[in-house]
Design a protein around this motif. Structure first.
Motif, PDB file in Angstrom:
ATOM      1  N   ALA A 247      -3.744  -6.287   6.250  1.00  0.00           N
ATOM      2  CA  ALA A 247      -3.302  -7.472   6.999  1.00  0.00           C
ATOM      3  C   ALA A 247      -4.121  -8.705   6.652  1.00  0.00           C
ATOM      4  N   GLU A 248      -5.417  -8.512   6.376  1.00  0.00           N
ATOM      5  CA  GLU A 248      -6.292  -9.654   6.120  1.00  0.00           C
ATOM      6  C   GLU A 248      -6.096 -10.253   4.736  1.00  0.00           C
ATOM      7  N   MET A 249      -6.021  -9.385   3.699  1.00  0.00           N
ATOM      8  CA  MET A 249      -5.949  -9.947   2.345  1.00  0.00           C
ATOM      9  C   MET A 249      -4.851  -9.334   1.474  1.00  0.00           C
ATOM     10  N   GLY A 250      -4.005  -8.490   2.082  1.00  0.00           N
ATOM     11  CA  GLY A 250      -2.770  -8.109   1.420  1.00  0.00           C
ATOM     12  C   GLY A 250      -2.775  -6.847   0.598  1.00  0.00           C
ATOM     13  N   SER A 251      -3.848  -6.077   0.583  1.00  0.00           N
ATOM     14  CA  SER A 251      -3.887  -4.869  -0.233  1.00  0.00           C
ATOM     15  C   SER A 251      -2.756  -3.911   0.142  1.00  0.00           C
ATOM     16  N   PRO A 252      -2.013  -3.395  -0.844  1.00  0.00           N
ATOM     17  CA  PRO A 252      -1.039  -2.339  -0.549  1.00  0.00           C
ATOM     18  C   PRO A 252      -1.735  -1.157   0.117  1.00  0.00           C
ATOM     19  N   ALA A 253      -0.989  -0.425   0.941  1.00  0.00           N
ATOM     20  CA  ALA A 253      -1.586   0.613   1.786  1.00  0.00           C
ATOM     21  C   ALA A 253      -2.373   1.642   0.979  1.00  0.00           C
ATOM     22  N   ALA A 254      -1.795   2.135  -0.108  1.00  0.00           N
ATOM     23  CA  ALA A 254      -2.472   3.183  -0.875  1.00  0.00           C
ATOM     24  C   ALA A 254      -3.758   2.654  -1.506  1.00  0.00           C
TER      25      ALA A 254
END
Length: 472
Positions: free
Chosen positions: A90-97
């Protein structure tokens, strides 16, 4: 919507003096997902005073207790790994995996190594008839970036605590929520009051105040080279130690003795590393330096690799609107200066939702082009061609940076010899080695000092020579 309106000082969650509130934007959607009340310069004084009391007057924190706290912190973060991963998405957009495997997994590995190093570290050693003592440097200001919010914080906080230094943590203003989770985990792990303070806020306010503060003994900063220069200037008045992990324009050099299979593997590895974390990685190999006669092969393989990175799936957004505009500006200039577009859209339209941008591969890039010298911090890989080992080394070193590099060659001795000639703090040979005992840091304008393992611990130590009386 999450709201954070406290800062952490002397082991307590207290109301900040600062009144400003910052809305945090989820880069996947462009929508506000949290608000944080920011600290100000008065809060810097409060936090540093708390850390100073621990450094000067608090009870000694035995090494065994530090080891236990670091291992407990590792366990507390592991137990909350999904929460940390979701927060960083949520903070910087990293994909979940990626968030779960890398944004959480990598700092956990670093923290475990720090605890292991501390457990076996000799703080005193004999040298002739003297004793060489390594002692905590004192109060540490840790100023961390947004691209790896947990890892960059733990690389500093873990090593500083291991050395016996209280820390004032100032996370990037756009990614403070991860730092809140870290402090909560540290409290639950038994880190004593006063050893870890948290100040969310603007770097222009807090970073400068911390660097100039007379009771801060050391600043450890990760971020842009421009801000690193500012930190160094601010710290000069008190002659404090400054550790800087800054930008990069890292090359991956492919030698001309690779067969087709090894060449393809090297290109895919290099481009994949360059696009990791949407290219928002200081050590990313964003320049692919290949033999001139293999240029067409490199273009085809790099384009094929880039196509596998899909925005919104395994390729996250850029972290902010400002970052999106910055990368788009770099692309426009690259085309204007003559770079060949071999994959992707060099003139992307702003997405209606979030800050997504697809990967771009540029060919025929030269050191005279800005795209060949300047850090982009986005999903952009530049291909350069060389005419042999000497020319490859020249191109690899044709930048103000020197953080990371790769060399691929069929003859390991030859590849190692080329690696020796590249002016970079880390050079990987024939693959990516994740050794957390090895030091990490830069040459030239990529910074000062080292992180990880014994070298990272020693960054936070002073060296004292204790001399016996002369004989006779």
């Amino acid at each position: 919507m999450e709201t954070r309106d406290r800062i952490h000082i002397d082991g307590e969650w207290v109301e900040p003096h600062g009144e400003e509130r910052l809305e945090l934007v989820d880069p996947r959607t462009g929508e506000v997902h949290a608000t944080v009340r920011l600290a100000d310069a008065t809060d810097v004084d409060r936090a540093v005073a708390g850390a100073r009391r621990v450094a000067d007057h608090g009870p000694a924190w035995p090494v065994a207790a530090r080891v236990a706290a670091l291992r407990a912190l590792h366990d507390r973060i592991s137990e909350r790994a999904d929460l940390f991963a979701d927060t960083m998405s949520a903070e910087m957009g990293s994909p979940a995996a990626f968030a779960r495997q890398v944004q959480v997994g990598m700092p956990l590995a670093t923290l475990a190594t720090t605890a292991d190093v501390l457990e076996g570290y000799a703080f005193d050693e004999p040298l002739g008839d003297s004793t060489i003592a390594r002692e905590p440097i004192g109060v540490v200001a840790a100023i961390t970036p947004w691209n790896f919010p947990l890892h960059q914080a733990l690389a500093k906080v873990g090593a500083a605590l291991a050395a016996g230094c209280p820390v004032v943590l100032k996370p990037a203003e756009t990614t403070p929520l991860t730092a809140y989770l870290l402090v909560e985990a540290a409290r639950d792990a038994g880190v004593p009051a006063g050893w870890l303070q948290l100040l969310p806020g603007r770097g222009s306010v807090l970073g400068s105040a911390l660097a100039q503060h007379p009771d801060v003994d050391m600043v450890s900063f990760t971020g842009s080279t421009a801000v690193g220069r500012s930190i160094q200037r601010d710290a000069a008045g008190t002659i404090k130690r400054v550790a800087l992990e800054l930008g990069g324009k890292s090359p991956s050099v492919l030698l001309d003795d690779l067969d087709d299979e090894a060449f393809a593997r090297a290109v895919r590895t290099s481009v994949g590393f360059g696009l990791m974390n949407t290219g928002q990685t200081c050590a990313a190999w964003t320049r692919l330096v290949v033999p001139e006669e293999r240029y067409d092969d490199a273009v085809a393989l790099a384009s094929e690799t880039a196509r596998a990175f899909v925005p919104g799936e395994n390729l996250g957004p850029l972290a902010s609107e400002v970052q999106w505009d910055r990368v788009a500006g770099h692309l426009a200039r690259a085309v204007e200066e003559g770079a060949e577009v071999v994959h992707g859209d060099p003139a992307p339209a702003r997405p209606e939702r979030g800050f997504h941008l697809g990967p771009v591969v540029l060919g025929r890039v030269t050191p005279e082009m800005a795209i060949g010298r300047e850090e982009v911090f986005g999903p952009v890989v530049a291909i350069q061609t060389h005419g042999g080992d000497d020319d490859a080394v020249r191109l690899a070193n044709a930048t103000d940076y020197g953080l990371s590099a790769g060399v691929f060659g069929a003859d390991p001795d030859r590849a190692f010899a080329v690696a020796r000639r590249i002016r970079s703090g880390t050079v990987h040979v024939n693959g990516i080695n994740g050794n957390k005992l090895a030091p990490f840091g830069g040459y030239k304008q990529s910074g000062l000092g080292r992180e990880y393992g014994r070298f990272g611990l020693e960054e936070f130590l002073e060296i004292k020579s204790i001399q016996p009386p002369p004989r006779g």
